[in-house]
Design a protein around this motif. Structure first.
Motif, PDB file in Angstrom:
ATOM      1  N   ARG A   1       5.722  65.611  46.650  1.00  0.00           N
ATOM      2  CA  ARG A   1       4.152  65.819  46.053  1.00  0.00           C
ATOM      3  C   ARG A   1       3.422  66.181  47.219  1.00  0.00           C
ATOM      4  O   ARG A   1       2.570  67.120  47.023  1.00  0.00           O
ATOM      5  N   VAL A   2       3.705  65.777  48.252  1.00  0.00           N
ATOM      6  CA  VAL A   2       2.741  66.217  49.595  1.00  0.00           C
ATOM      7  C   VAL A   2       2.873  67.417  49.798  1.00  0.00           C
ATOM      8  O   VAL A   2       1.963  68.309  49.954  1.00  0.00           O
TER       9      VAL A   2
ATOM     10  N   LYS B   1      -6.294  76.116  47.909  1.00  0.00           N
ATOM     11  CA  LYS B   1      -7.350  75.472  47.032  1.00  0.00           C
ATOM     12  C   LYS B   1      -8.160  76.476  46.275  1.00  0.00           C
ATOM     13  O   LYS B   1      -8.080  77.712  46.627  1.00  0.00           O
TER      14      LYS B   1
ATOM     15  N   LYS C   1      -1.404  68.937  60.314  1.00  0.00           N
ATOM     16  CA  LYS C   1      -1.017  68.574  58.846  1.00  0.00           C
ATOM     17  C   LYS C   1       0.516  67.738  59.095  1.00  0.00           C
ATOM     18  O   LYS C   1       0.748  66.623  58.417  1.00  0.00           O
TER      19      LYS C   1
ATOM     20  N   ASP D   1       4.029  70.113  48.116  1.00  0.00           N
ATOM     21  CA  ASP D   1       3.523  70.796  47.150  1.00  0.00           C
ATOM     22  C   ASP D   1       1.859  70.899  47.099  1.00  0.00           C
ATOM     23  O   ASP D   1       1.493  72.106  46.779  1.00  0.00           O
ATOM     24  N   ARG D   2       1.358  69.756  47.323  1.00  0.00           N
ATOM     25  CA  ARG D   2      -0.097  69.752  47.370  1.00  0.00           C
ATOM     26  C   ARG D   2      -0.798  70.511  48.827  1.00  0.00           C
ATOM     27  O   ARG D   2      -1.692  71.246  48.761  1.00  0.00           O
ATOM     28  N   LEU D   3       0.309  70.387  49.877  1.00  0.00           N
ATOM     29  CA  LEU D   3      -0.293  71.060  50.965  1.00  0.00           C
ATOM     30  C   LEU D   3      -0.300  72.813  51.023  1.00  0.00           C
ATOM     31  O   LEU D   3      -0.726  73.149  51.561  1.00  0.00           O
ATOM     32  N   CYS D   4       0.838  73.210  49.897  1.00  0.00           N
ATOM     33  CA  CYS D   4       1.202  74.507  50.073  1.00  0.00           C
ATOM     34  C   CYS D   4       0.451  75.226  49.227  1.00  0.00           C
ATOM     35  O   CYS D   4       0.391  76.389  49.109  1.00  0.00           O
ATOM     36  N   THR D   5      -0.014  74.570  48.129  1.00  0.00           N
ATOM     37  CA  THR D   5      -0.967  75.131  47.127  1.00  0.00           C
ATOM     38  C   THR D   5      -2.285  75.571  47.500  1.00  0.00           C
ATOM     39  O   THR D   5      -2.976  74.356  48.079  1.00  0.00           O
TER      40      THR D   5
ATOM     41  N   GLU E   1      -3.972  60.233  54.304  1.00  0.00           N
ATOM     42  CA  GLU E   1      -3.846  61.107  53.150  1.00  0.00           C
ATOM     43  C   GLU E   1      -5.069  62.070  52.764  1.00  0.00           C
ATOM     44  O   GLU E   1      -5.119  62.982  52.463  1.00  0.00           O
TER      45      GLU E   1
ATOM     46  N   THR F   1      -5.905  66.328  53.127  1.00  0.00           N
ATOM     47  CA  THR F   1      -6.308  67.335  52.166  1.00  0.00           C
ATOM     48  C   THR F   1      -7.380  68.152  52.843  1.00  0.00           C
ATOM     49  O   THR F   1      -7.572  69.252  51.928  1.00  0.00           O
TER      50      THR F   1
END
Length: 128
Positions: free
Chosen positions: A117-118, A126, A84, A120-124, A72, A76
């Protein structure tokens, strides 16, 4: 009647007492023992688990959970989308294995909250 090992141990204790090399343990007098960290393990398995723990072995569930956490964190920082996805699949496989070991119901597929959640986090992207 004492066995040979008990006799040797008794002699060593007596020798240490006469030489005065036994440490002073009076500060432990009338104090309770620390709680047993193996209280949740059945009595017939405690000694075996202690031997494994003292030998540096960890239960498979702990090793799998550590690997999931490591992957995990790796995801990130990963920039390659294929990598990924590959790591997400590996995490999914490890989570299934872990849930099976722990006797929990298995939740597979895109309908799980963890998957959303994963993604969403990967698509957002940084910030910063």
């Amino acid at each position: 009647m004492l066995s040979i090992i008990q006799t040797i141990a008794e002699r060593k204790i007596q020798q240490a007492m006469t030489e005065g090399t036994i440490p002073d343990l009076s500060h432990w007098k009338n104090k309770p023992l620390p709680p047993d960290d193996m209280a949740h393990v059945p009595e017939d398995l405690r000694m075996a688990y202690r031997l494994l723990k003292n030998g540096g072995y960890v239960p498979e569930e702990v090793a799998v959970q550590k690997e999931i956490t490591r992957l995990e964190q790796l995801i990130t920082t990963c920039t390659d989308e294929r990598e990924k996805i590959r790591q997400l699949r590996k995490i999914s496989c490890l989570k299934t294995k872990l849930e099976g070991k722990l006797g929990r119901p298995m939740e597979l597929g895109e309908e799980t909250p963890y998957y959303d959640r994963v993604v969403d986090r990967l698509c957002t992207p940084k910030k910063g």
